[in-house]
Design an enzyme around this catalytic site. Structure first.
Site, PDB file in Angstrom:
ATOM      1  CG  ASP A 221      -7.710 -28.824  17.908  1.00 13.28           C
ATOM      2  OD1 ASP A 221      -8.796 -28.281  17.577  1.00 13.28           O
ATOM      3  OD2 ASP A 221      -7.134 -29.701  17.249  1.00 13.28           O
TER       4      ASP A 221
ATOM      5  CD  GLU B  63      -5.488 -31.306  23.265  1.00 15.37           C
ATOM      6  OE1 GLU B  63      -5.197 -30.378  24.039  1.00 15.37           O
ATOM      7  OE2 GLU B  63      -5.540 -31.171  22.024  1.00 15.37           O
TER       8      GLU B  63
ATOM      9  CG  ASP C 269      -3.261 -26.564  20.123  1.00 11.58           C
ATOM     10  OD1 ASP C 269      -4.196 -26.730  20.945  1.00 11.58           O
ATOM     11  OD2 ASP C 269      -2.719 -27.496  19.501  1.00 11.58           O
TER      12      ASP C 269
ATOM     13  CG  ASP D 199      -1.490 -29.810  23.187  1.00 12.79           C
ATOM     14  OD1 ASP D 199      -0.640 -30.015  24.072  1.00 12.79           O
ATOM     15  OD2 ASP D 199      -1.764 -30.621  22.292  1.00 12.79           O
TER      16      ASP D 199
END
Ligand code: TSJ
Length: 650
Positions: free
Chosen positions: A513, A436, A511, A509
Site C-alpha cells: 500500500d 500515510e 508495504d 509504510d
C-alpha cells in the site's frame, strides 16, 4: 590462478574488462539495485534476441539461494568454433570482448547485442564467477572468474579459467545456459528483486509475441515459478493495460510492417477515459520520454483518422486536432532498428531522425487499410464519436483557463485544514512531511520541530492520477491539500518561486500500500510539478522494519538484511519489535527514525525514479493492484520483495 600463456590480444581484452570494473557506472549506470538488474538484462536480452530472430522460443530465468542467477534459451547456442580474427572460441569472444554482442554471424543478428548497451562481457566483468554451457549435440562449458591478483594487488575481471571445453557429454538439448554470481564488492546490493524481474519479463513477453518466458525464484522455502507467454503480443499488452476500463471497441487495432529497415509494430484501443497513454519502445527498451518514433506515430494516427473524419463527414468544416483522437487512447508502439541514439533528460527519448517517417507512413497506411474492412466500420464510428466529444469540449474552449483558474483558486489557506504548518517563514529551511495515515500523522505532529517541520497526514489514498483528467484530479481533497500547502500552483501555472518548503518528504509504510501511495504521489509530482522533482525537492523517508533494544540501547534495522548486524551491535539480551507500519511507532520513535535530520534516513527522488514510478503506475500496475496483492498473498515468498521500495531506495 589463471593458467597458460596469453597472446597479446587477450591482454588487451582483460584490460577492457578491468576498465568496466574501474568505472561500472559508465557501463551499467549505477552500482545500486538498478545496475545489478542491468547485468541480468544484458544476458536476458541476448536470449530474447535469439527468440526474436526465430531460432528459439523459450527463455528461463532462475534465481538461486546463493544469490546467483541464470538465463537459458533453446536457440542455436553461442558459436563454439574459433573466431577467425580473434583466434579463440565465439563464446570466449562474447564474454571477454566489450561490445562483442552481434559482431559475428550474418545479418540475422540485426537488432541485437550491443544495442541495449554493452553486452554479456560487462556482466562477466562485474561477476564473481560466470559459467556458460552451450548445448549442441554435446555439452560445451566454460568458466570465468574475477579474483585478486596477489602480484599486482589489483582485481582481475572475468578471466577465462581455460578455454571452451567440449565435455563430450551427449545432449538432446539445444541452446545456451549462462549462470553468474554478481560481485558483492562491486554492487551496493546483490539481492535481485523478484518483483522487478517479474514485471520486466512480463513486459518482454508482451513485446515478443509467442516467446515463452519462465521465471523461477528458488531462494525461498518454496520455489515460485511464473510463466509468461502472449500469443497476441502487443494486442494482449493493450488489453492488459485497459483491463477494467470501458473500451469503446472490443479488439485493439494492430499493425506490423518493416519499412526502410525499421520493424514497426503497434496496437491501439480507445477507452471512455480522458487520458492518453502511449507507451513506446525501441528494441524492447521503454522510451517514456518519447522521441521521433512517437512523433511519427502521432502524426500518422492524426492524419489517417482525419482522412476517416472527412470521408464520414463527421465535421462540417475544419479538422480534428491530434489531441481529440488521443483522448482515452491506449497505444503501444514498438520498433526495432539499428544504431539507436537516445537523448533527453533520462536518455529514454529516441533521437534518430530517420525513424519518424517510416513510423508515420506505416501507421497511416496500416490503419487506412483497416478502414476498408467493413466489419471495422463501427470501430471507426466510435473513435469519431469520441473525437467529436473531445473537440466539443475543446472548442467550448477554456480547458487551459480552467486549469489556470482551478490552480489559482487553490492558493490561500482555505483548504489546508489538515495541514499542521510550521512557524518558520524561511522556505529554504522548511520541510513538509506527507504522512500515510492519521495515526502516524498524529505521532508526527507530536514529534516534529514545529518551527520548520510541517505535517500533512493523508487519510485515504490519493486517487490514481493516471486515470483522471486534470480537473478531476483537482477535485481530490488529498491532492488539493498538497497543492495548496506547497504554494506553487500546478501544470501551466506552476511557479517554483512560490514553494514554501525546501524538502517534501513522503512517509509511507514499507508495504505494498505504501509503495502504491509513493508511486502515485511521485507520478503526480512528475506530471504536474516536474521541477519539484528535477530540482531535488522530493524525498522518500524510510521507516525501519525492526527495533532492536535492551535496557538503554535502541537500534533500528531498515530491512531483513540489516537485522543480524543490528542484533550483534545491541548484543546479548536483545529484544526485537517488528513494525507493521508507521502507525505503530510512538512519537519518539518516529522522530528518531524518520524525522530527526541527524539520524533519519532519506532518499532524494530523481527524475529517473519518478519516470519509472509513472511508467509502473500506467503500464504494469494500474488497475491490477488488487490482483497483484492477491497474487502476492498467495505466494508468500514474494512478500519479502517490494518492487517500488527497491526502486525508490536505489
Ligand atoms: F548473453 C549471452 F551472451 F551470454 C547469452 C547469449 C546468454 C544467453 C542465455 C543466450 C545467448 C545466446 C546467443 N543465445 N543464442 C545466441 N546465439 C548466438 O550467439 C548466435 C548463434 C549462431 C549464429 C550464427 O550466425 O550461426 C550467430 C549467433 C550470434
Amino acid at each position: 590462478m589463471a593458467k597458460g600463456k596469453y597472446i597479446a590480444e587477450d591482454i588487451k581484452i582483460l584490460e577492457g574488462l578491468d576498465a568496466v570494473r574501474m568505472r561500472p557506472g559508465m557501463y551499467i549506470g549505477s552500482t545500486g539495485a538498478r545496475g545489478l538488474h542491468h547485468i541480468l538484462w544484458e544476458i536476458v536480452d541476448n536470449a530474447i534476441d535469439e527468440c526474436a530472430n526465430g531460432f528459439a522460443d523459450t527463455v528461463k530465468v532462475n534465481l538461486y539461494k546463493d544469490g546467483s542467477a541464470s538465463v537459458e534459451d533453446n536457440g542455436r547456442g553461442i558459436p563454439t568454433d574459433i573466431h577467425p580474427k580473434m583466434g579463440v572460441s565465439g563464446v570466449e569472444v562474447v564474454f571477454t570482448q566489450l561490445h562483442a554482442g552481434g559482431k559475428f554471424g550474418d545479418g540475422n543478428y540485426n537488432y541485437s547485442g550491443g544495442l541495449h548497451g554493452v553486452g554479456a562481457s560487462v556482466t562477466n566483468a562485474l561477476s564473481e564467477w560466470l559459467k556458460v554451457e552451450v548445448y549442441k549435440k554435446t555439452v560445451h562449458t566454460m568458466e570465468f572468474k574475477s579474483y585478486l591478483d596477489k602480484e599486482t594487488g589489483k582485481v582481475k575481471s572475468g578471466v577465462a579459467m581455460g578455454r571452451l571445453k567440449d565435455t563430450g557429454k551427449k545432449t538432446t538439448k539445444k541452446g545456451t545456459f549462462v549462470h553468474f554470481m554478481p560481485d558483492a564488492t562491486v554492487f551496493e546490493t546483490i539481492a535481485f528483486s523478484a518483483d522487478v524481474i517479474q514485471r520486466r519479463l512480463k513486459e518482454l513477453a508482451f513485446l515478443n509475441k509467442g516467446v515463452n518466458i519462465e521465471f523461477s525464484d528458488l531462494r525461498g522455502e518454496n520455489p515460485v515459478t511464473l510463466n509468461f507467454k502472449y500469443d497476441g503480443g502487443l494486442v494482449d499488452f493493450v488489453k492488459y493495460v485497459n483491463d477494467g476500463k470501458n473500451c469503446l471497441y472490443k479488439e485493439p487495432l494492430y499493425g506490423f510492417e518493416e519499412r526502410d529497415g525499421i520493424v514497426i509494430e503497434f496496437a491501439i484501443q480507445h477507452t471512455d477515459s480522458y487520458t492518453e497513454s502511449v507507451f513506446s519502445y525501441v528494441n524492447n527498451i521503454p522510451t517514456p520520454e518519447g522521441g521521433t518514433h512517437e512523433t511519427g506515430f502521432r502524426s500518422g494516427l492524426t492524419r489517417v483518422l482525419n482522412d476517416v473524419a472527412k470521408e464520414k463527414r463527421v465535421l462540417k468544416d475544419g479538422s480534428f486536432l491530434g489531441d481529440d483522437f488521443r483522448e482515452g487512447l491506449t497505444a503501444i508502439l514498438s520498433i526495432k532498428m539499428k544504431n539507436v541514439q537516445f537523448e533527453g533528460q533520462t536518455k529514454t527519448k529516441l533521437g534518430n531522425p530517420e525513424a519518424r517517417m517510416p513510423v508515420e507512413t506505416t501507421t497511416h497506411d496500416v490503419i487506412s487499410e483497416l478502414t476498408r474492412n467493413k466489419k471495422l466500420s463501427s470501430v471507426f464510428d466510435s473513435i469519431m464519436q469520441k473525437a467529436l466529444m473531445a473537440a466539443k469540449v475543446r472548442l467550448a474552449a477554456r480547458k487551459a483557463k480552467e486549469i489556470a483558474r482551478a490552480s489559482k483558486s487553490l492558493e490561500g489557506a482555505s483548504l489546508v485544514g489538515k495541514l499542521a504548518g510550521c512557524s518558520g517563514r524561511k522556505a529554504e529551511q522548511n520541510e513538509l512531511f506527507i504522512v500515510e495515515g492519521d495515526s502516524a500523522g498524529g505521532s508526527a505532529k507530536q514529534a516534529r520541530v514545529r518551527q520548520y517541520q510541517a505535517i500533512l497526514p493523508l487519510r485515504g489514498k490519493p486517487l490514481n492520477v493516471e486515470k483522471k483528467k486534470l480537473d478531476q484530479i483537482l477535485q481530490n481533497e488529498e491532492i488539493r491539500t498538497i497543492i495548496s500547502a506547497l504554494g506553487t500552483g500546478i501544470a501551466g501555472e506552476f511557479d517554483i518561486s512560490g514553494l514554501k518548503y525546501d524538502k517534501i518528504i513522503i512517509l509511507a509504510d514499507a508495504d505494498d500500500d505504501g509503495a502504491h501511495i509513493r508511486a502515485i504521489l511521485l507520478t503526480f509530482f512528475y506530471r504536474y510539478m516536474k521541477q519539484l522533482v528535477s530540482e531535488g525537492h522530493v524525498y522518500i523517508g524510510m521507516p525501519p522494519l525492526y527495533k532492536v533494544y535492551k535496557k538503554d540501547v535502541v537500534e533500528y534495522a531498515y530491512d531483513d538484511k540489516e537485522l543480524p548486524k543490528v542484533i550483534s551491535k545491541v548484543g546479548k539480551g536483545y529484544m526485537i519489535q517488528r513494525y507493521k507500519g508507521l502507525g505503530e511507532m510512538d512519537p519518539e520513535q518516529l522522530w528518531d527514525t524518520t524525522m530527526n535530520p541527524e539520524t533519519r534516513s532519506l532518499t532524494r527522488v530523481t527524475i529517473d525514479d519518478a519516470t519509472e514510478a509513472e511508467r509502473l503506475i500506467t503500464t504494469l500496475m494500474g488497475d491490477q493492484l488488487e490482483e497483484r496483492k492477491k497474487y502476492i498473498a498467495e505466494h508468500a515468498d514474494f512478500n519479502k520483495v517490494d518492487g517500488y521500495k527497491d526502486l525508490l531506495k536505489k
